[in-house]
Design an enzyme around this catalytic site. Structure first.
Site, PDB file in Angstrom:
ATOM      1  N   ILE A 177       0.827  -1.205   0.000  1.00  0.00           N
ATOM      2  CA  ILE A 177       0.000   0.000   0.000  1.00  0.00           C
ATOM      3  C   ILE A 177       0.861   1.255   0.000  1.00  0.00           C
ATOM      4  O   ILE A 177       0.569   2.221  -0.708  1.00  0.00           O
ATOM      5  CB  ILE A 177      -0.943  -0.003   1.216  1.00  0.00           C
ATOM      6  CG1 ILE A 177      -1.969  -1.133   1.097  1.00  0.00           C
ATOM      7  CG2 ILE A 177      -1.667   1.343   1.347  1.00  0.00           C
ATOM      8  CD1 ILE A 177      -2.820  -1.330   2.340  1.00  0.00           C
ATOM      9  N   ASP A 215      11.113   3.496   4.434  1.00  0.00           N
ATOM     10  CA  ASP A 215      10.940   2.079   4.733  1.00  0.00           C
ATOM     11  C   ASP A 215      12.130   1.628   5.570  1.00  0.00           C
ATOM     12  O   ASP A 215      13.226   2.183   5.448  1.00  0.00           O
ATOM     13  CB  ASP A 215      10.863   1.247   3.444  1.00  0.00           C
ATOM     14  CG  ASP A 215      10.182  -0.102   3.657  1.00  0.00           C
ATOM     15  OD1 ASP A 215       8.964  -0.203   3.392  1.00  0.00           O
ATOM     16  OD2 ASP A 215      10.856  -1.048   4.101  1.00  0.00           O
ATOM     17  N   ASN A 221       1.748   4.920   7.198  1.00  0.00           N
ATOM     18  CA  ASN A 221       1.378   3.664   6.555  1.00  0.00           C
ATOM     19  C   ASN A 221       2.111   2.450   7.111  1.00  0.00           C
ATOM     20  O   ASN A 221       1.589   1.336   7.052  1.00  0.00           O
ATOM     21  CB  ASN A 221       1.631   3.772   5.044  1.00  0.00           C
ATOM     22  CG  ASN A 221       1.415   2.458   4.336  1.00  0.00           C
ATOM     23  OD1 ASN A 221       0.277   2.051   4.090  1.00  0.00           O
ATOM     24  ND2 ASN A 221       2.506   1.768   4.026  1.00  0.00           N
ATOM     25  N   SER A 265      -6.883  -0.201   8.775  1.00  0.00           N
ATOM     26  CA  SER A 265      -7.293  -1.570   8.456  1.00  0.00           C
ATOM     27  C   SER A 265      -8.724  -1.716   8.895  1.00  0.00           C
ATOM     28  O   SER A 265      -9.159  -1.067   9.862  1.00  0.00           O
ATOM     29  CB  SER A 265      -6.442  -2.617   9.196  1.00  0.00           C
ATOM     30  OG  SER A 265      -7.034  -3.907   9.108  1.00  0.00           O
ATOM     31  N   TYR A 271      -2.506  -7.203  16.609  1.00  0.00           N
ATOM     32  CA  TYR A 271      -2.827  -6.404  15.429  1.00  0.00           C
ATOM     33  C   TYR A 271      -4.176  -5.719  15.584  1.00  0.00           C
ATOM     34  O   TYR A 271      -4.306  -4.501  15.373  1.00  0.00           O
ATOM     35  CB  TYR A 271      -2.830  -7.307  14.199  1.00  0.00           C
ATOM     36  CG  TYR A 271      -3.146  -6.594  12.899  1.00  0.00           C
ATOM     37  CD1 TYR A 271      -2.231  -5.719  12.324  1.00  0.00           C
ATOM     38  CD2 TYR A 271      -4.349  -6.804  12.233  1.00  0.00           C
ATOM     39  CE1 TYR A 271      -2.497  -5.068  11.125  1.00  0.00           C
ATOM     40  CE2 TYR A 271      -4.633  -6.158  11.039  1.00  0.00           C
ATOM     41  CZ  TYR A 271      -3.705  -5.304  10.493  1.00  0.00           C
ATOM     42  OH  TYR A 271      -3.987  -4.658   9.309  1.00  0.00           O
ATOM     43  N   LYS A 313      -4.634  -1.676  15.957  1.00  0.00           N
ATOM     44  CA  LYS A 313      -5.300  -0.989  14.849  1.00  0.00           C
ATOM     45  C   LYS A 313      -6.539  -0.241  15.337  1.00  0.00           C
ATOM     46  O   LYS A 313      -6.880   0.814  14.798  1.00  0.00           O
ATOM     47  CB  LYS A 313      -5.640  -1.971  13.732  1.00  0.00           C
ATOM     48  CG  LYS A 313      -4.422  -2.404  12.918  1.00  0.00           C
ATOM     49  CD  LYS A 313      -3.748  -1.232  12.227  1.00  0.00           C
ATOM     50  CE  LYS A 313      -2.642  -1.662  11.299  1.00  0.00           C
ATOM     51  NZ  LYS A 313      -2.023  -0.519  10.574  1.00  0.00           N
TER      52      LYS A 313
END
Length: 254
Positions: free
Chosen positions: A18, A37, A80, A131, A144, A148
């Site tokens: 993404i 990154d 991101n 997400s 996760y 999130k």
């Protein structure tokens, strides 16, 4: 979209998936893009492809360097980078800590660095890749799912707190996206996410459509809106439905 011509944009976790799709789309719209990154090779490859600037490293720690690389001005920050940490309540505390750090605190640290300047100039845009798990949940992935939810809550808080002062906030909440992260979700991802998985470019398209319409919540999978409404309207019924998915995953060996 003239709004992004020559804009300074940072995209974290942009070495692939993404993030790379977002970086490509902003560059195509005329923005000057910093590609971040942890993997410096991937960051430099995407940056070279789009004519951007690679700033490898921990997403939490590169905002100042990235801002300098853009000449001192950041117009858009795309939070991101993320960790798809699986496990239950019994997951090692290091797994929980890493998920909190990357999925939530990296967003907090970036906002702390950027928002004073945005408030002073009366404009800025914070894009959080959350997400659908942040609105709903994900079987087999407590760290996760929980973090999130935190990322979504922080984006929501930023929007309600600063929207009258020129800050635009967008929370992107896709289900499955065909990335390395999806591949790493294993059997749970195969059951829940793979059947409706989309390409990363579709997420970028959804974001830009949402920007045009000035929407906070970005749903690349429109059906998530119905799931979210069902969850709010009747939590017990929704939890029972999700538990059926949990049971199927367990029966399949999850």
């Amino acid at each position: 979209m003239e709004a992004f011509q020559d804009a300074g944009v940072i995209v974290t976790g942009a070495g692939g998936g993404i993030g790379a799709a977002l970086a490509r789309r902003f560059a195509a719209e005329g923005a000057r893009v910093v590609v971040n990154d942890l993997d410096g090779v991937k960051a430099r490859a995407v940056a070279e492809e789009i004519g951007g600037i690679a700033v490898p490293g921990d997403a939490s720690a590169i905002v100042a360097e990235a801002r300098d690389a853009l000449g001192g001005t950041v117009d858009v920050y795309c939070a991101n980078a993320g960790l798809a940490s699986a496990g239950t309540e019994a997951a090692d505390e290091k797994v929980w800590a890493a998920a909190w750090d990357v999925n939530v605190m990296a967003h907090v640290r970036a906002a702390h660095e950027l928002i004073p300047g945005w408030l002073e100039q009366g404009s800025g845009r914070f894009v959080s890749t959350v997400s659908a798990a942040g609105l709903l949940t994900m079987v087999g992935a407590a760290p996760y799912s929980v973090t999130k939810h935190g990322a979504y809550a922080f984006a929501e808080w930023l929007s309600l707190t600063y929207r009258h002062r020129g800050l635009k906030v967008h929370a992107i909440c896709p289900q499955g996206v065909r990335t390395d992260m999806l591949a790493a979700t294993g059997s749970a991802g195969d059951l829940v996410l793979q059947p409706t998985a989309i390409e990363p470019e579709a997420v970028a398209d959804a974001l830009f459509a949402g920007i045009e319409e000035d929407r906070f919540l970005i749903l690349p999978h429109p059906e998530v809106a119905g799931y979210y409404q069902a969850r709010a309207a009747d939590p017990d019924r929704w939890l029972t439905s999700m538990n059926h998915i949990q049971q199927k995953w367990e029966a399949d060996g999850g």
